[in-house]
Design an enzyme around this catalytic site. Structure first.
Site, mmCIF file in Angstrom:
data_model
loop_
_atom_site.group_PDB
_atom_site.id
_atom_site.type_symbol
_atom_site.label_atom_id
_atom_site.label_comp_id
_atom_site.label_asym_id
_atom_site.label_seq_id
_atom_site.Cartn_x
_atom_site.Cartn_y
_atom_site.Cartn_z
ATOM 1 N N ARG A 69 -4.549 -5.198 0.310
ATOM 2 C CA ARG A 69 -3.137 -5.046 0.489
ATOM 3 C C ARG A 69 -2.890 -4.651 1.959
ATOM 4 O O ARG A 69 -1.963 -5.129 2.901
ATOM 5 C CB ARG A 69 -2.335 -4.439 -0.424
ATOM 6 C CG ARG A 69 -0.708 -4.474 -0.246
ATOM 7 C CD ARG A 69 -0.286 -3.891 -1.537
ATOM 8 N NE ARG A 69 1.456 -3.961 -1.207
ATOM 9 C CZ ARG A 69 2.004 -3.097 -1.580
ATOM 10 N NH1 ARG A 69 1.648 -1.814 -2.075
ATOM 11 N NH2 ARG A 69 3.270 -2.992 -1.239
ATOM 12 N N HIS A 73 -0.713 -5.589 5.200
ATOM 13 C CA HIS A 73 0.402 -4.681 5.783
ATOM 14 C C HIS A 73 0.181 -4.363 7.333
ATOM 15 O O HIS A 73 0.861 -4.038 8.178
ATOM 16 C CB HIS A 73 0.528 -3.134 5.019
ATOM 17 C CG HIS A 73 1.344 -3.655 3.658
ATOM 18 N ND1 HIS A 73 2.292 -2.719 3.327
ATOM 19 C CD2 HIS A 73 1.455 -4.673 2.810
ATOM 20 C CE1 HIS A 73 2.965 -3.228 2.071
ATOM 21 N NE2 HIS A 73 2.557 -4.472 1.958
ATOM 22 N N ASP A 74 -1.248 -4.175 7.605
ATOM 23 C CA ASP A 74 -1.583 -3.874 9.086
ATOM 24 C C ASP A 74 -1.226 -5.052 9.782
ATOM 25 O O ASP A 74 -0.439 -4.956 10.771
ATOM 26 C CB ASP A 74 -2.870 -3.456 9.291
ATOM 27 C CG ASP A 74 -3.437 -3.075 10.446
ATOM 28 O OD1 ASP A 74 -2.512 -2.485 10.944
ATOM 29 O OD2 ASP A 74 -4.607 -3.265 10.996
ATOM 30 N N VAL A 77 2.495 -6.149 10.908
ATOM 31 C CA VAL A 77 3.491 -4.997 11.809
ATOM 32 C C VAL A 77 2.731 -4.826 12.874
ATOM 33 O O VAL A 77 1.569 -4.068 12.681
ATOM 34 C CB VAL A 77 3.626 -3.697 10.685
ATOM 35 C CG1 VAL A 77 4.434 -3.136 11.760
ATOM 36 C CG2 VAL A 77 4.248 -4.081 9.522
ATOM 37 N N SER A 83 -2.205 -0.147 13.209
ATOM 38 C CA SER A 83 -1.058 0.754 13.059
ATOM 39 C C SER A 83 -0.731 1.252 11.678
ATOM 40 O O SER A 83 -0.089 2.445 11.755
ATOM 41 C CB SER A 83 0.033 0.101 13.801
ATOM 42 O OG SER A 83 0.378 -1.149 13.077
ATOM 43 N N ASN A 100 6.089 0.241 1.827
ATOM 44 C CA ASN A 100 4.653 0.997 1.540
ATOM 45 C C ASN A 100 4.289 1.456 0.278
ATOM 46 O O ASN A 100 3.511 2.036 -0.155
ATOM 47 C CB ASN A 100 4.643 2.294 2.586
ATOM 48 C CG ASN A 100 5.223 3.501 1.929
ATOM 49 O OD1 ASN A 100 5.899 3.438 0.931
ATOM 50 N ND2 ASN A 100 5.001 4.566 2.433
ATOM 51 N N HIS A 198 -2.207 -11.712 -5.179
ATOM 52 C CA HIS A 198 -1.715 -11.078 -6.271
ATOM 53 C C HIS A 198 -2.471 -11.339 -7.644
ATOM 54 O O HIS A 198 -2.002 -11.012 -8.740
ATOM 55 C CB HIS A 198 -0.174 -11.099 -6.492
ATOM 56 C CG HIS A 198 0.739 -10.725 -5.413
ATOM 57 N ND1 HIS A 198 2.053 -10.817 -5.134
ATOM 58 C CD2 HIS A 198 0.212 -9.960 -4.371
ATOM 59 C CE1 HIS A 198 2.398 -10.180 -4.186
ATOM 60 N NE2 HIS A 198 1.294 -9.427 -3.739
ATOM 61 N N THR A 199 -3.719 -12.029 -7.648
ATOM 62 C CA THR A 199 -4.410 -12.070 -8.841
ATOM 63 C C THR A 199 -4.879 -10.654 -9.234
ATOM 64 O O THR A 199 -5.573 -10.515 -10.138
ATOM 65 C CB THR A 199 -5.685 -13.145 -8.470
ATOM 66 O OG1 THR A 199 -6.378 -13.171 -9.681
ATOM 67 C CG2 THR A 199 -6.360 -12.801 -6.949
ATOM 68 N N ASP A 249 -1.400 -9.507 -12.888
ATOM 69 C CA ASP A 249 -2.161 -10.648 -13.358
ATOM 70 C C ASP A 249 -2.716 -9.935 -14.829
ATOM 71 O O ASP A 249 -4.043 -9.763 -14.827
ATOM 72 C CB ASP A 249 -3.253 -11.179 -12.609
ATOM 73 C CG ASP A 249 -4.091 -12.322 -13.091
ATOM 74 O OD1 ASP A 249 -3.783 -12.714 -14.206
ATOM 75 O OD2 ASP A 249 -4.732 -12.812 -12.084
#
Ligand code: HEM
Ligand SMILES: *[C@@H]1O[C@H](CO)[C@@H](O)[C@H](O)[C@H]1NC(C)=O
Ligand SMILES: *[C@@H]1O[C@H](CO)[C@@H](O)[C@H](O)[C@H]1NC(C)=O
Ligand SMILES: *[C@@H]1O[C@H](CO)[C@@H](O)[C@H](O)[C@H]1NC(C)=O
Length: 330
Positions: A69, A73-74, A77, A83, A100, A198-199, A249
């Site tokens: 994940r 997120h890196d 953004v 960052s 976050n 999201h598994t 899951d």
């Protein structure tokens, strides 16, 4: 007969020559990234990362999902330039933005980076560490592998508001999700494929309470959520719960497989953003295809979309820097 054999071996010989020829120009993409960027400058880098990730996961098997994940997120953004790892004294960094929530594994990144720095100081960027760690985490979760493009350099800026506005919300509908991915150069297929992340891993109750209680103000649950599954989730998430984490899951949250798509197709997607994949023809058709054992291409598609995501807004060449420590600029 002999002629034919001769021709066949000749043919293979030419093919091998051609392959050698092509591989001497290891393909570099438009952004200046390539698989094996550190082959000459830090040949052990990838092996060191793999070993560190596998050690971390022996220690805590649940750390794999957040490490995957973190790369998402890196990249969403300011691009994949590390960052997400930066910390500011005033706490106005990406880590402190609401999405976050429960981002974790930063100490694993620190350890990986320290191990790589020991081998070749100042060579391997934090953003490449994130890209390699994401792949190795998926592999350690029994998922597919892929060639990770490297050659990214690290940014010097982090901004809390950019994280707030660029990261998709679990409450988003399909229209918003498609346009958020599109704004990063990712298409509907990438959205469906990457949602398959999201598994593995967990989500927290507060993010689904609206789906479970009083969804439209009539004391109901989200009509896009299977009623039986809603009842199960209500037992685990009481209306005031702010802390409980549930497997997204169930039963397979430590295994990177295509079971996510079965769940979504049964209206058992965890977030509204998961359920939303059924509300667009193209994403829906991708989801349904993955539920058929002979039709599933997820394990191949995932690497392709991860490579694509890994190209978002990268810094290469002389741009940015190679941070010595991932939490601060040099
Ligand atoms: C499509 C838009 C997406 C949305 C709205 C979204 C949202 C979320 C949210 C809200 C959580 C749970 C946070 C928590 O409660 O702790 C989560 C967890 C997670 N997400 Fe996503 N996500 C998206 C796409 C992705 C992508 C592209 C990946 C990676 C390829 C990914 C990988 C993960 C993983 C592995 C977890 C579990 C983390 C853990 O166990 O701590 N997500 N996501
Ligand atoms: C995430 O943000 C919250 C504030 O919104 C903060 O308290 C928390 O420490 C942050 N998490 C991380 C891992 O930095
Ligand atoms: C999706 O969400 C956006 C932003 O919240 C909203 O403007 C739009 O009307 C929604 N679209 C649909 C089809 O519900
Ligand atoms: C459900 O929502 C409606 C409308 O917002 C509100 O009037 C009602 O009190 C809510 N019911 C519960 C049980 O929270």
């Amino acid at each position: 007969m002999a002629d034919l054999k001769m021709n066949v071996s000749c043919f293979f010989f030419i093919q091998v020559l051609l392959l050698l020829f092509l591989s001497s120009f290891a393909p570099t993409n438009a952004q200046g990234l390539k698989v094996g960027f550190y082959d000459k400058t830090c040949s052990k880098a990838e092996a060191i990362v793999k070993k560190s990730v596998s050690d971390a996961m022996k220690n805590d098997p649940t750390i794999g999902a957040p490490l995957l994940r973190m790369f998402f997120h890196d990249c969403f953004v300011r691009g994949c330039e590390g960052s997400v790892l930066l910390e500011l004294n005033n706490k106005k960094d990406e880590k402190n933005a609401a999405p976050n929530l429960s981002l974790r594994g930063f100490e694993v990144i620190d350890n990986v980076k320290a191990a790589v720095e020991k081998e070749c100081p100042g060579v391997v960027s934090c953003s490449d560490v994130l890209a390699l760690v994401a792949r190795d985490a998926v592999v350690a979760l029994d998922g597919p592998s892929w060639g990770v493009e490297t050659g990214r350099r690290d940014g010097r800026v982090t901004n809390i508001n950019e994280a707030r506005s660029n990261l998709p919300s679990p409450l988003n509908n399909i229209t918003s999700l498609i346009s958020q991915f599109d704004s990063k150069g990712l298409d509907k297929k990438d959205l469906a494929v990457l949602s398959g992340g999201h598994t593995v891993g967990q989500g927290h109750c507060p993010l689904i309470l609206n789906r479970l209680y009083n969804f439209t103000g009539k004391g109901d649950s989200d009509p896009d959520l299977d009623t039986e599954y809603a009842a199960t989730l209500r037992k685990r998430c009481k209306p005031t719960d702010t802390t409980t984490a549930l497997e997204m899951d169930p039963g397979s949250f430590k295994t990177f497989d295509e079971s996510y798509f079965k769940l979504v197709s049964q209206r058992r997607g965890f977030f509204q953003s998961d359920a939303a994949l059924l509300n667009n023809q193209e994403t829906k058709s991708y989801v349904l295809k993955q539920t058929k054992s002979y039709g599933s291409s997820f394990s191949k598609d995932f690497g392709v979309s991860m490579v694509k995501m890994g190209r978002i807004g990268v810094l290469t060449g002389k741009a940015g820097e190679v941070r010595k420590k991932c939490r601060m600029v040099n």
